[in-house]
Design an enzyme around this catalytic site. Structure first.
Site, PDB file in Angstrom:
ATOM      1  CG  MET A  73      -1.907  -1.186   1.236  1.00  0.00           C
ATOM      2  SD  MET A  73      -2.832  -1.375  -0.313  1.00  0.00           S
ATOM      3  CE  MET A  73      -3.944   0.027  -0.178  1.00  0.00           C
TER       4      MET A  73
ATOM      5  CG  ASN B 226      -0.319  -2.721  -7.789  1.00  0.00           C
ATOM      6  OD1 ASN B 226      -0.231  -3.244  -6.679  1.00  0.00           O
ATOM      7  ND2 ASN B 226      -1.233  -1.814  -8.071  1.00  0.00           N
TER       8      ASN B 226
ATOM      9  CG  HIS C 111      -5.893  -0.816  -8.822  1.00  0.00           C
ATOM     10  ND1 HIS C 111      -5.541   0.051  -7.804  1.00  0.00           N
ATOM     11  CD2 HIS C 111      -7.049  -0.348  -9.330  1.00  0.00           C
ATOM     12  CE1 HIS C 111      -6.457   1.000  -7.703  1.00  0.00           C
ATOM     13  NE2 HIS C 111      -7.388   0.785  -8.619  1.00  0.00           N
TER      14      HIS C 111
ATOM     15  CB  SER D 107      -6.398  -4.128 -13.510  1.00  0.00           C
ATOM     16  OG  SER D 107      -7.685  -3.693 -13.894  1.00  0.00           O
TER      17      SER D 107
ATOM     18  CB  THR E  16       4.544   3.315 -15.411  1.00  0.00           C
ATOM     19  OG1 THR E  16       3.234   3.862 -15.259  1.00  0.00           O
ATOM     20  CG2 THR E  16       4.523   2.112 -16.336  1.00  0.00           C
TER      21      THR E  16
ATOM     22  CG  ASP F 265      -3.403   2.776  -8.953  1.00  0.00           C
ATOM     23  OD1 ASP F 265      -2.564   1.904  -8.620  1.00  0.00           O
ATOM     24  OD2 ASP F 265      -4.118   3.384  -8.132  1.00  0.00           O
TER      25      ASP F 265
HETATM   26  C1  GRF Z   1      -6.367  -6.401  -2.719  1.00  0.00           C
HETATM   27  O1  GRF Z   1      -7.684  -6.016  -2.935  1.00  0.00           O
HETATM   28  C2  GRF Z   1      -5.463  -5.829  -3.768  1.00  0.00           C
HETATM   29  O2  GRF Z   1      -6.052  -5.742  -5.029  1.00  0.00           O
HETATM   30  C3  GRF Z   1      -5.197  -4.446  -3.236  1.00  0.00           C
HETATM   31  O3  GRF Z   1      -5.092  -4.609  -1.847  1.00  0.00           O
HETATM   32  C4  GRF Z   1      -5.821  -5.770  -1.448  1.00  0.00           C
HETATM   33  C5  GRF Z   1      -4.837  -6.671  -0.758  1.00  0.00           C
HETATM   34  O4  GRF Z   1      -5.461  -7.802  -0.198  1.00  0.00           O
HETATM   35  N1  GRF Z   1      -4.050  -3.860  -3.882  1.00  0.00           N
HETATM   36  P1  GRF Z   1      -4.554  -8.971   0.370  1.00  0.00           P
HETATM   37  O5  GRF Z   1      -3.556  -8.339   1.342  1.00  0.00           O
HETATM   38  O6  GRF Z   1      -3.873  -9.639  -0.773  1.00  0.00           O
HETATM   39  O7  GRF Z   1      -5.498  -9.882   1.092  1.00  0.00           O
END
Ligand code: GRF
Length: 220
Positions: free
Chosen positions: A93, A110, A112, A139, A144, A148
């Site tokens: 994050m 990543n 998303h 996705s 880059t 996102d």
């Molecule tokens: C997922 O929804 C992912 O797409 C987003 O953060 C969340 C992470 O969930 N980037 P987890 O830690 O893999 O359970």
């Protein structure tokens, strides 16, 4: 026997996407080796999931560094030390500095939780509901400097149903995130999909639109 492609996984929290990768490897459905799991949060449950699977896991605390660049230098030095062929942000994050992104161009992806380019940033499920979207999803894209905004390799779509709240919708998306990430990492690790400038090549040919995950959990 040739060595398996190596991946590093970056996490900040729960780690269900990491677990999907670990489970697929254990089942023999994903031919990669996870060389390490790296977090900016020492209390991320994802770290324990890695350790339970016998995978090296470590956290580095951003508060020990004067700025984003200094943290990223130290963090990615640890990641790079595992010599990954691919680095997967799976619920990582933290914003990554442009320098670190550029240094890993083509190897950093990543997942998303939206059908990019729709609903970038945070609280994507609330964004989709507020916009009255009929469809939502996830996705996997190359990272880059455009947050996102990097080229999208593959997506999984789900319907938005009447009466959905954030929890119901996020659960439906997450269920598809897991097979999406496994299938996409499989393609990338096998060298079938790669970044070429600003476009993606799949089996050597430009990809006109993101791959779509099918009901069989493969790409149509
Ligand atoms: C997922 O929804 C992912 O797409 C987003 O953060 C969340 C992470 O969930 N980037 P987890 O830690 O893999 O359970």
């Amino acid at each position: 026997m040739p060595a398996l492609p190596t991946i590093a996984v970056l996490v900040s929290g729960r780690g269900s996407n990491l677990q999907a990768l670990l489970d697929a490897i254990a089942r023999g459905d994903l031919a990669v080796r996870i060389a390490g799991v790296f977090s900016d949060k020492a209390d991320a449950p994802a770290l324990q999931r890695a350790r339970d699977a016998g995978v090296h896991a470590e956290a580095i605390d951003p508060r020990e560094f004067p700025n984003r660049l200094a943290f990223d230098q130290a963090f990615f030095a640890r990641v790079d030390a595992t010599r990954p062929d691919l680095i997967v942000c799976a619920g990582y994050m933290r914003l990554i500095s442009e320098a670190a992104v550029e240094a890993h161009r083509g190897t950093l992806v990543n997942i998303h939780p939206s059908l990019l380019p729709a609903f970038k940033g945070l609280r994507t499920h609330a964004q989709a509901l507020a916009a009255g979207a009929a469809e939502h999803g996830a996705s996997v894209h190359f990272v880059t400097p455009d947050l996102d905004g990097g080229p999208v390799i593959a997506q999984a779509r789900v319907p938005v149903r009447p009466g959905d709240d954030v929890e119901a919708l996020s659960r439906r998306v997450l269920e598809r995130e897991h097979p999406l990430l496994v299938a996409t990492v499989g393609l990338l690790a096998a060298g079938r999909a790669r970044l070429d400038g600003d476009r993606i090549l799949l089996d050597g040919a430009p990809l006109a639109a993101p791959l779509q995950l099918g009901a069989n959990e493969g790409f149509a």
